[in-house]
Design an enzyme around this catalytic site. Structure first.
Site, PDB file in Angstrom:
ATOM      1  N   ASN A 146      -6.598   1.424   2.960  1.00 59.06           N
ATOM      2  CA  ASN A 146      -7.302   2.698   3.169  1.00 59.06           C
ATOM      3  C   ASN A 146      -6.900   3.741   2.131  1.00 59.06           C
ATOM      4  O   ASN A 146      -7.691   4.597   1.748  1.00 59.06           O
ATOM      5  CB  ASN A 146      -7.015   3.236   4.570  1.00 59.06           C
ATOM      6  CG  ASN A 146      -7.495   2.273   5.656  1.00 59.06           C
ATOM      7  OD1 ASN A 146      -8.325   1.412   5.408  1.00 59.06           O
ATOM      8  ND2 ASN A 146      -6.957   2.424   6.857  1.00 59.06           N
ATOM      9  N   ASN A 200     -12.236  -1.051  -0.604  1.00 58.78           N
ATOM     10  CA  ASN A 200     -11.523  -1.548   0.577  1.00 58.78           C
ATOM     11  C   ASN A 200     -12.254  -1.137   1.853  1.00 58.78           C
ATOM     12  O   ASN A 200     -12.540   0.056   2.047  1.00 58.78           O
ATOM     13  CB  ASN A 200     -10.103  -0.956   0.613  1.00 58.78           C
ATOM     14  CG  ASN A 200      -9.323  -1.385   1.856  1.00 58.78           C
ATOM     15  OD1 ASN A 200      -8.914  -2.545   1.955  1.00 58.78           O
ATOM     16  ND2 ASN A 200      -9.148  -0.478   2.807  1.00 58.78           N
ATOM     17  N   GLU A 201     -12.556  -2.094   2.700  1.00 62.66           N
ATOM     18  CA  GLU A 201     -13.142  -1.835   4.033  1.00 62.66           C
ATOM     19  C   GLU A 201     -14.186  -0.722   3.987  1.00 62.66           C
ATOM     20  O   GLU A 201     -14.164   0.210   4.800  1.00 62.66           O
ATOM     21  CB  GLU A 201     -12.039  -1.520   5.051  1.00 62.66           C
ATOM     22  CG  GLU A 201     -11.122  -2.711   5.266  1.00 62.66           C
ATOM     23  CD  GLU A 201     -10.086  -2.530   6.381  1.00 62.66           C
ATOM     24  OE1 GLU A 201      -9.965  -1.433   6.948  1.00 62.66           O
ATOM     25  OE2 GLU A 201      -9.388  -3.526   6.679  1.00 62.66           O
ATOM     26  N   GLU A 209       0.844  -1.192   0.000  1.00 63.25           N
ATOM     27  CA  GLU A 209       0.000   0.000   0.000  1.00 63.25           C
ATOM     28  C   GLU A 209       0.883   1.247   0.000  1.00 63.25           C
ATOM     29  O   GLU A 209       2.004   1.223   0.529  1.00 63.25           O
ATOM     30  CB  GLU A 209      -0.877  -0.031   1.269  1.00 63.25           C
ATOM     31  CG  GLU A 209      -1.762   1.206   1.429  1.00 63.25           C
ATOM     32  CD  GLU A 209      -2.783   1.078   2.563  1.00 63.25           C
ATOM     33  OE1 GLU A 209      -2.780   0.039   3.269  1.00 63.25           O
ATOM     34  OE2 GLU A 209      -3.565   2.017   2.738  1.00 63.25           O
ATOM     35  N   GLN A 263       1.597  -6.178   5.515  1.00 63.51           N
ATOM     36  CA  GLN A 263       1.971  -5.862   4.154  1.00 63.51           C
ATOM     37  C   GLN A 263       3.340  -6.480   3.891  1.00 63.51           C
ATOM     38  O   GLN A 263       3.807  -7.249   4.718  1.00 63.51           O
ATOM     39  CB  GLN A 263       1.954  -4.352   3.962  1.00 63.51           C
ATOM     40  CG  GLN A 263       0.568  -3.784   4.285  1.00 63.51           C
ATOM     41  CD  GLN A 263       0.367  -2.328   3.865  1.00 63.51           C
ATOM     42  OE1 GLN A 263       1.223  -1.729   3.232  1.00 63.51           O
ATOM     43  NE2 GLN A 263      -0.771  -1.763   4.267  1.00 63.51           N
ATOM     44  N   TYR A 306      -6.529  -8.893  11.634  1.00 58.91           N
ATOM     45  CA  TYR A 306      -5.271  -8.546  12.290  1.00 58.91           C
ATOM     46  C   TYR A 306      -5.418  -8.935  13.753  1.00 58.91           C
ATOM     47  O   TYR A 306      -6.441  -8.631  14.373  1.00 58.91           O
ATOM     48  CB  TYR A 306      -4.997  -7.044  12.213  1.00 58.91           C
ATOM     49  CG  TYR A 306      -4.721  -6.539  10.808  1.00 58.91           C
ATOM     50  CD1 TYR A 306      -3.476  -6.701  10.222  1.00 58.91           C
ATOM     51  CD2 TYR A 306      -5.712  -5.892  10.081  1.00 58.91           C
ATOM     52  CE1 TYR A 306      -3.222  -6.229   8.934  1.00 58.91           C
ATOM     53  CE2 TYR A 306      -5.467  -5.417   8.795  1.00 58.91           C
ATOM     54  CZ  TYR A 306      -4.217  -5.591   8.228  1.00 58.91           C
ATOM     55  OH  TYR A 306      -3.960  -5.124   6.964  1.00 58.91           O
ATOM     56  N   GLU A 326      -6.207  -9.201   3.507  1.00 64.27           N
ATOM     57  CA  GLU A 326      -5.300  -8.560   4.468  1.00 64.27           C
ATOM     58  C   GLU A 326      -5.309  -9.426   5.716  1.00 64.27           C
ATOM     59  O   GLU A 326      -6.377  -9.716   6.268  1.00 64.27           O
ATOM     60  CB  GLU A 326      -5.758  -7.143   4.844  1.00 64.27           C
ATOM     61  CG  GLU A 326      -5.584  -6.132   3.740  1.00 64.27           C
ATOM     62  CD  GLU A 326      -5.879  -4.697   4.208  1.00 64.27           C
ATOM     63  OE1 GLU A 326      -5.666  -4.370   5.394  1.00 64.27           O
ATOM     64  OE2 GLU A 326      -6.336  -3.919   3.358  1.00 64.27           O
TER      65      GLU A 326
HETATM   66  O1  AHR Z   1      -2.800  -2.673   6.270  1.00 64.42           O
HETATM   67  C1  AHR Z   1      -3.055  -1.512   6.993  1.00 64.42           C
HETATM   68  C2  AHR Z   1      -4.507  -1.088   6.913  1.00 64.42           C
HETATM   69  O2  AHR Z   1      -5.300  -2.000   7.598  1.00 64.42           O
HETATM   70  C3  AHR Z   1      -5.121  -1.049   5.539  1.00 64.42           C
HETATM   71  O3  AHR Z   1      -4.869   0.151   4.890  1.00 64.42           O
HETATM   72  C4  AHR Z   1      -6.579  -1.193   5.816  1.00 64.42           C
HETATM   73  O4  AHR Z   1      -7.267  -1.816   4.753  1.00 64.42           O
HETATM   74  C5  AHR Z   1      -6.626  -1.992   7.094  1.00 64.42           C
HETATM   75  O5  AHR Z   1      -7.468  -1.431   8.034  1.00 64.42           O
END
Ligand code: AHR
Length: 487
Positions: free
Chosen positions: A71, A171-172, A26, A329, A238, A284
């Protein structure tokens, strides 16, 4: 204590698609600029690609690369990033702050994917972007010529279409941190319009709908509504904690999400008469809990590598449903690779990914793990009560197994989460024939170790007795075992 692991080469879960070992980059902190792209650095080639980073990524054989966000994408106007570099505008960056110079754009991304041997996966801007802009982007990439945007690509020195197959529908979009976020109903209406129009332009394109966690209200509405229009449904996860057991067991929440989505997507396919439900893209995923600013330059400890090894085992065990997964990432921002002006170094989380990629291929197969178990710790239950409540107990050893395409070998990846050495007895239905290659990652029991090069890899060749292997796995370790199968 002893764990008996029995691999059954005949009980196939499904072919292991290599896209489960995908990556994500990103425009965030030093991921692109100063990470994989640094024109003027002595370490960069004539295109500005850091060759040391590229080499480490090549070792990981990244099969598919998601870009440009995250994001970031929700205010990214792709046309700013094409044409002569010195004429490209600098724009305010709304997701992470600062300005986007646009010197790395679509042509650079495609060139990077080609240098890496990865399929490009482009996420579209559904925040401030329009359908027309998205159509133009797909036209630029996929139409051979004779139209405005395809001719712009050709004029820029790229006569052949890029043939980008994978496109993310935002995205999200559910989150208030996302520029232009929407309700589920708004997203369904918008994504439906986009998918239909984009497919008309590029029939071979494959779309990824924007999901949330897999178990949310958003998912229960959006997944069935878009099931007939997309190839994949995306979810993000995450996890992470200073607490060892929480850190290592939290990845099992992904198994919960996969289980729920299997049901939701299967039901939708059944009700709508679809020949095949969309599969899941974990586009992700990672351990991430220490940083929330500063370019997300997370410094990983060895216990995070054990959590990453667990995630990868989960994706292999569920590869009949998880068609793609993208480690978020790849460089500097929550990443396995960190750059300095003079070097690219590997963080501990790099290593289990490398062993997975080197070890697993062919077909994922069932393995029965019979041994001591552990319950989810209080910290994890308190933190995510509704998600973790009924998960567990978990094996002290976490395993995933595959059989090679030619059927001659099996591979087993094992996370030993125990703080002591564990005995494993490995068996395969049909038998193991010959020595077993064992590669083990440890940090000398120092699971908090965050030294970027502090992981120790040991290799040995172990003898089998009567088609079985008995082996002691070190405390807090990750291992890859490769064994020839009896004919
Ligand atoms: O990977 C970091 C961020 O985590 C990304 O930009 C977003 O999609 C997620 O919330």
């Amino acid at each position: 204590m002893t764990t008996k692991v029995t691999v059954n080469p005949r009980r196939a879960i499904g072919p292991l698609g290599k896209r489960v070992y995908g990556g994500f980059v990103e425009h965030l902190g030093r991921c692109i600029y100063g990470g994989l792209y640094e024109p003027g650095s002595a370490l960069s080639d004539e295109r500005g690609f850091r060759t040391d980073v590229l080499d480490l990524l090549r070792d990981l054989r990244v099969p598919v690369l998601r870009w440009p966000g995250g994001n970031f994408v929700s205010n990214y106007h792709w046309a700013d990033g094409i044409g002569p570099v010195q004429e490209r505008p600098s724009r305010p960056e709304l997701a992470w702050g600062g300005a986007e110079p646009n010197t790395f754009g679509t042509d650079e991304f495609i060139a990077y994917c080609r240098a890496l041997g990865a399929e490009p996966y482009i996420c579209l801007n559904m925040g401030t972007g329009t359908l027309e802009e998205a159509l133009n982007w797909v036209e630029y990439c996929n139409v051979p010529g004779g139209t405005t945007w395809s001719e712009r690509r050709r004029e820029g020195g790229h006569p052949e279409p890029y043939g980008v197959e994978w496109w993310g529908l935002g995205n999200e979009m559910y989150g208030d941190w996302q520029t232009g976020s929407m309700s589920a109903e708004e997203y369904i209406a918008e994504a439906t319009r986009w998918a239909r129009a984009l497919r008309a332009l590029s029939p071979g394109a494959r779309f990824v709908a924007c999901g949330e966690s897999g178990w949310s209200e958003w998912d229960l509405k959006v997944a069935p509504a878009l099931a007939s229009l997309v190839e994949l449904y995306s979810v993000h996860i995450y996890t992470g904690s200073e607490d060892y057991w929480s850190n290592l067991l939290a990845p099992h929440m992904a198994e919960r999400a996969i289980g729920i989505l299997k049901g939701v997507l299967s039901q939708a396919a059944y009700a709508q008469g679809l020949s095949r439900p969309p599969r899941i893209a974990y586009d992700e995923w990672n351990v991430w809990f220490r940083t929330n600013g500063g370019g997300l330059e997370e410094r990983y400890a060895f216990q995070d590598a054990l959590a990453v090894g667990t995630y990868l085992n989960i994706f292999v065990r569920n590869c009949d449903w998880v068609e793609m997964a993208n480690l978020a990432q790849m460089v500097n921002a929550i990443a396995p690779i960190v750059t300095t002006p003079t070097a690219a170094v590997r963080q501990p989380i790099y290593h289990p990914l490398l062993l997975h990629v080197q070890g697993h291929e062919g077909t994922a197969v069932d393995c029965f793990v019979d041994g001591p178990t552990v319950e989810a710790p209080e910290e994890l239950r308190t933190r995510w009560p509704h998600r973790v409540r009924d998960l567990g107990p978990f094996g002290l050893l976490d395993c995933a197994s595959t059989v090679s395409s030619d059927g001659s070998h099996m591979a087993l990846t094992v996370v030993n989460r125990s703080s002591s050495q564990e005995r494993v007895v490995l068996d395969a239905i049909g038998g193991i024939e010959g020595p077993v290659e064992v590669t083990t990652l440890t940090a000398g029991g120092r699971t908090e170790l965050a030294d970027v090069e502090g992981v120790v890899t040991t290799r040995s060749s172990e003898r089998t007795v009567e088609g079985r292997l008995e082996l002691d796995l070190p405390a807090s370790s990750f291992s890859l075992l490769r064994a020839p199968l009896a004919g």
